[in-house]
Design a protein around this motif. Sequence first.
Motif, PDB file in Angstrom:
ATOM      1  N   GLY A 142      -4.751  -8.356   0.111  1.00  0.00           N
ATOM      2  CA  GLY A 142      -6.209  -8.322   0.145  1.00  0.00           C
ATOM      3  C   GLY A 142      -6.735  -6.898   0.202  1.00  0.00           C
ATOM      4  N   THR A 143      -8.000  -6.735  -0.115  1.00  0.00           N
ATOM      5  CA  THR A 143      -8.625  -5.412  -0.064  1.00  0.00           C
ATOM      6  C   THR A 143      -8.684  -4.866   1.361  1.00  0.00           C
ATOM      7  OG1 THR A 143     -10.813  -6.432   0.075  1.00  0.00           O
ATOM      8  CG2 THR A 143     -10.027  -5.817  -2.117  1.00  0.00           C
ATOM      9  N   ASN A 144      -8.520  -5.754   2.354  1.00  0.00           N
ATOM     10  CA  ASN A 144      -8.504  -5.338   3.753  1.00  0.00           C
ATOM     11  C   ASN A 144      -7.104  -4.937   4.222  1.00  0.00           C
ATOM     12  OD1 ASN A 144      -7.296  -7.828   3.748  1.00  0.00           O
ATOM     13  ND2 ASN A 144      -8.562  -8.693   5.373  1.00  0.00           N
ATOM     14  N   GLY A 145      -6.110  -4.984   3.299  1.00  0.00           N
ATOM     15  CA  GLY A 145      -4.743  -4.612   3.629  1.00  0.00           C
ATOM     16  C   GLY A 145      -3.892  -5.755   4.146  1.00  0.00           C
ATOM     17  N   ALA A 146      -4.488  -6.945   4.330  1.00  0.00           N
ATOM     18  CA  ALA A 146      -3.731  -8.107   4.795  1.00  0.00           C
ATOM     19  C   ALA A 146      -2.936  -8.709   3.641  1.00  0.00           C
ATOM     20  CB  ALA A 146      -4.669  -9.159   5.379  1.00  0.00           C
ATOM     21  N   LEU A 147      -1.760  -9.228   3.948  1.00  0.00           N
ATOM     22  CA  LEU A 147      -0.920  -9.906   2.973  1.00  0.00           C
ATOM     23  C   LEU A 147      -1.113 -11.406   3.169  1.00  0.00           C
ATOM     24  CD1 LEU A 147       1.354  -9.571   0.848  1.00  0.00           C
ATOM     25  CD2 LEU A 147       2.954  -9.885   2.730  1.00  0.00           C
ATOM     26  N   TYR A 148      -1.561 -12.099   2.125  1.00  0.00           N
ATOM     27  CA  TYR A 148      -1.841 -13.530   2.202  1.00  0.00           C
ATOM     28  C   TYR A 148      -0.783 -14.312   1.447  1.00  0.00           C
ATOM     29  CZ  TYR A 148      -6.426 -12.003   3.764  1.00  0.00           C
ATOM     30  OH  TYR A 148      -7.446 -11.416   4.455  1.00  0.00           O
ATOM     31  N   ILE A 149      -0.308 -15.404   2.061  1.00  0.00           N
ATOM     32  CA  ILE A 149       0.640 -16.307   1.436  1.00  0.00           C
ATOM     33  C   ILE A 149       0.260 -17.731   1.805  1.00  0.00           C
ATOM     34  CG2 ILE A 149       2.600 -14.714   1.328  1.00  0.00           C
ATOM     35  CD1 ILE A 149       3.581 -15.853   3.966  1.00  0.00           C
ATOM     36  N   THR A 150       0.662 -18.695   0.987  1.00  0.00           N
ATOM     37  CA  THR A 150       0.435 -20.106   1.307  1.00  0.00           C
ATOM     38  C   THR A 150       1.775 -20.814   1.344  1.00  0.00           C
ATOM     39  OG1 THR A 150       0.095 -20.687  -1.016  1.00  0.00           O
ATOM     40  CG2 THR A 150      -1.855 -20.148   0.271  1.00  0.00           C
ATOM     41  N   GLY A 151       1.836 -21.855   2.158  1.00  0.00           N
ATOM     42  CA  GLY A 151       3.065 -22.624   2.289  1.00  0.00           C
ATOM     43  C   GLY A 151       2.754 -24.101   2.451  1.00  0.00           C
ATOM     44  N   ALA A 158       2.843 -25.785   5.173  1.00  0.00           N
ATOM     45  CA  ALA A 158       2.093 -26.040   6.398  1.00  0.00           C
ATOM     46  C   ALA A 158       0.599 -26.074   6.051  1.00  0.00           C
ATOM     47  CB  ALA A 158       2.372 -24.942   7.414  1.00  0.00           C
ATOM     48  N   PRO A 159      -0.189 -26.825   6.785  1.00  0.00           N
ATOM     49  CA  PRO A 159      -1.621 -26.940   6.457  1.00  0.00           C
ATOM     50  C   PRO A 159      -2.444 -25.721   6.880  1.00  0.00           C
ATOM     51  CG  PRO A 159      -1.126 -28.213   8.391  1.00  0.00           C
ATOM     52  CD  PRO A 159       0.186 -27.674   7.882  1.00  0.00           C
ATOM     53  N   ARG A 160      -1.993 -24.548   6.462  1.00  0.00           N
ATOM     54  CA  ARG A 160      -2.735 -23.321   6.789  1.00  0.00           C
ATOM     55  C   ARG A 160      -2.299 -22.219   5.845  1.00  0.00           C
ATOM     56  NH1 ARG A 160       1.339 -23.902  10.553  1.00  0.00           N
ATOM     57  NH2 ARG A 160       2.763 -22.142  10.742  1.00  0.00           N
ATOM     58  N   MET A 161      -3.060 -21.157   5.811  1.00  0.00           N
ATOM     59  CA  MET A 161      -2.703 -19.975   5.054  1.00  0.00           C
ATOM     60  C   MET A 161      -2.286 -18.911   6.059  1.00  0.00           C
ATOM     61  SD  MET A 161      -4.837 -17.890   2.162  1.00  0.00           S
ATOM     62  CE  MET A 161      -6.182 -17.443   3.205  1.00  0.00           C
ATOM     63  N   LEU A 162      -1.267 -18.158   5.716  1.00  0.00           N
ATOM     64  CA  LEU A 162      -0.750 -17.137   6.620  1.00  0.00           C
ATOM     65  C   LEU A 162      -1.216 -15.763   6.180  1.00  0.00           C
ATOM     66  CD1 LEU A 162       2.927 -18.411   6.734  1.00  0.00           C
ATOM     67  CD2 LEU A 162       1.114 -18.943   8.358  1.00  0.00           C
ATOM     68  N   ALA A 163      -1.464 -14.888   7.115  1.00  0.00           N
ATOM     69  CA  ALA A 163      -1.801 -13.494   6.800  1.00  0.00           C
ATOM     70  C   ALA A 163      -0.968 -12.588   7.697  1.00  0.00           C
ATOM     71  CB  ALA A 163      -3.293 -13.234   7.036  1.00  0.00           C
ATOM     72  N   ALA A 164      -0.452 -11.531   7.118  1.00  0.00           N
ATOM     73  CA  ALA A 164       0.370 -10.579   7.894  1.00  0.00           C
ATOM     74  C   ALA A 164      -0.277  -9.215   7.856  1.00  0.00           C
ATOM     75  CB  ALA A 164       1.775 -10.511   7.319  1.00  0.00           C
ATOM     76  N   PRO A 214       0.798  -1.224   0.000  1.00  0.00           N
ATOM     77  CA  PRO A 214       0.000   0.000   0.000  1.00  0.00           C
ATOM     78  C   PRO A 214       0.836   1.284   0.000  1.00  0.00           C
ATOM     79  CG  PRO A 214      -0.842  -1.525   1.641  1.00  0.00           C
ATOM     80  CD  PRO A 214       0.449  -2.095   1.120  1.00  0.00           C
ATOM     81  N   ASP A 215       2.052   1.223   0.568  1.00  0.00           N
ATOM     82  CA  ASP A 215       2.899   2.410   0.643  1.00  0.00           C
ATOM     83  C   ASP A 215       3.787   2.611  -0.580  1.00  0.00           C
ATOM     84  OD1 ASP A 215       4.758   0.403   0.932  1.00  0.00           O
ATOM     85  OD2 ASP A 215       5.525   1.089   2.862  1.00  0.00           O
ATOM     86  N   GLY A 216       3.616   1.778  -1.618  1.00  0.00           N
ATOM     87  CA  GLY A 216       4.430   1.882  -2.827  1.00  0.00           C
ATOM     88  C   GLY A 216       5.591   0.924  -2.863  1.00  0.00           C
ATOM     89  N   GLY A 217       5.883   0.256  -1.754  1.00  0.00           N
ATOM     90  CA  GLY A 217       6.921  -0.764  -1.724  1.00  0.00           C
ATOM     91  C   GLY A 217       6.417  -2.044  -2.361  1.00  0.00           C
ATOM     92  N   ILE A 218       7.151  -3.132  -2.173  1.00  0.00           N
ATOM     93  CA  ILE A 218       6.718  -4.419  -2.713  1.00  0.00           C
ATOM     94  C   ILE A 218       7.010  -5.537  -1.727  1.00  0.00           C
ATOM     95  CG2 ILE A 218       6.891  -3.863  -5.170  1.00  0.00           C
ATOM     96  CD1 ILE A 218       9.618  -5.152  -5.189  1.00  0.00           C
ATOM     97  N   TYR A 219       6.217  -6.601  -1.823  1.00  0.00           N
ATOM     98  CA  TYR A 219       6.451  -7.843  -1.112  1.00  0.00           C
ATOM     99  C   TYR A 219       6.994  -8.827  -2.142  1.00  0.00           C
ATOM    100  CZ  TYR A 219       3.243  -5.718   2.229  1.00  0.00           C
ATOM    101  OH  TYR A 219       2.647  -4.857   3.113  1.00  0.00           O
ATOM    102  N   VAL A 220       8.079  -9.542  -1.796  1.00  0.00           N
ATOM    103  CA  VAL A 220       8.734 -10.447  -2.738  1.00  0.00           C
ATOM    104  C   VAL A 220       8.950 -11.803  -2.088  1.00  0.00           C
ATOM    105  CG1 VAL A 220      10.748 -10.806  -4.206  1.00  0.00           C
ATOM    106  CG2 VAL A 220      10.003  -8.488  -3.699  1.00  0.00           C
ATOM    107  N   VAL A 221       8.597 -12.867  -2.821  1.00  0.00           N
ATOM    108  CA  VAL A 221       8.840 -14.237  -2.378  1.00  0.00           C
ATOM    109  C   VAL A 221       9.952 -14.822  -3.244  1.00  0.00           C
ATOM    110  CG1 VAL A 221       7.863 -16.572  -2.334  1.00  0.00           C
ATOM    111  CG2 VAL A 221       6.501 -14.653  -1.559  1.00  0.00           C
ATOM    112  N   ASN A 222      10.889 -15.522  -2.612  1.00  0.00           N
ATOM    113  CA  ASN A 222      11.885 -16.303  -3.332  1.00  0.00           C
ATOM    114  C   ASN A 222      12.271 -17.474  -2.429  1.00  0.00           C
ATOM    115  OD1 ASN A 222      13.662 -15.168  -1.456  1.00  0.00           O
ATOM    116  ND2 ASN A 222      15.246 -14.793  -2.956  1.00  0.00           N
ATOM    117  N   PRO A 223      13.175 -18.365  -2.879  1.00  0.00           N
ATOM    118  CA  PRO A 223      13.504 -19.533  -2.050  1.00  0.00           C
ATOM    119  C   PRO A 223      14.029 -19.184  -0.651  1.00  0.00           C
ATOM    120  CG  PRO A 223      14.274 -19.886  -4.275  1.00  0.00           C
ATOM    121  CD  PRO A 223      13.797 -18.456  -4.205  1.00  0.00           C
TER     122      PRO A 223
END
Length: 87
Positions: A70-79, A81-87, A33-42
């Motif tokens: 998400g539209t609520n501002g939460a960052l969603y990722i999957t891994g 583990a048997p769950r989805m994470l939100a930050a 939201p602030d113009g930065g980015i979230y990045v996933v890698n190994p």
Amino acid sequence: MGESGGIMLFRAATARVWYRNLGGYPSGLAPAPDGGIYVVNPAGLRALRTDGSERWFLERIDLTSGPVLGTNGALYITGFAPRMLAA
């Protein structure tokens, strides 16, 4: 350029603004939201500021998808583990 496993910011019709070595090729990214980015890698999940500096880093969390903001501002990722994470 001789660089690999990183991410770069370019502005239209100008030179490279910044480069950040991630220690592995990016597999997904999402705008912050602030113009930065979230990045996933190994290596894990990073939040980068608009100047390429690191805001935070979650190391080796075995992600299976890129981040989604998400539209609520939460960052969603999957891994693996048997769950989805939100930050």
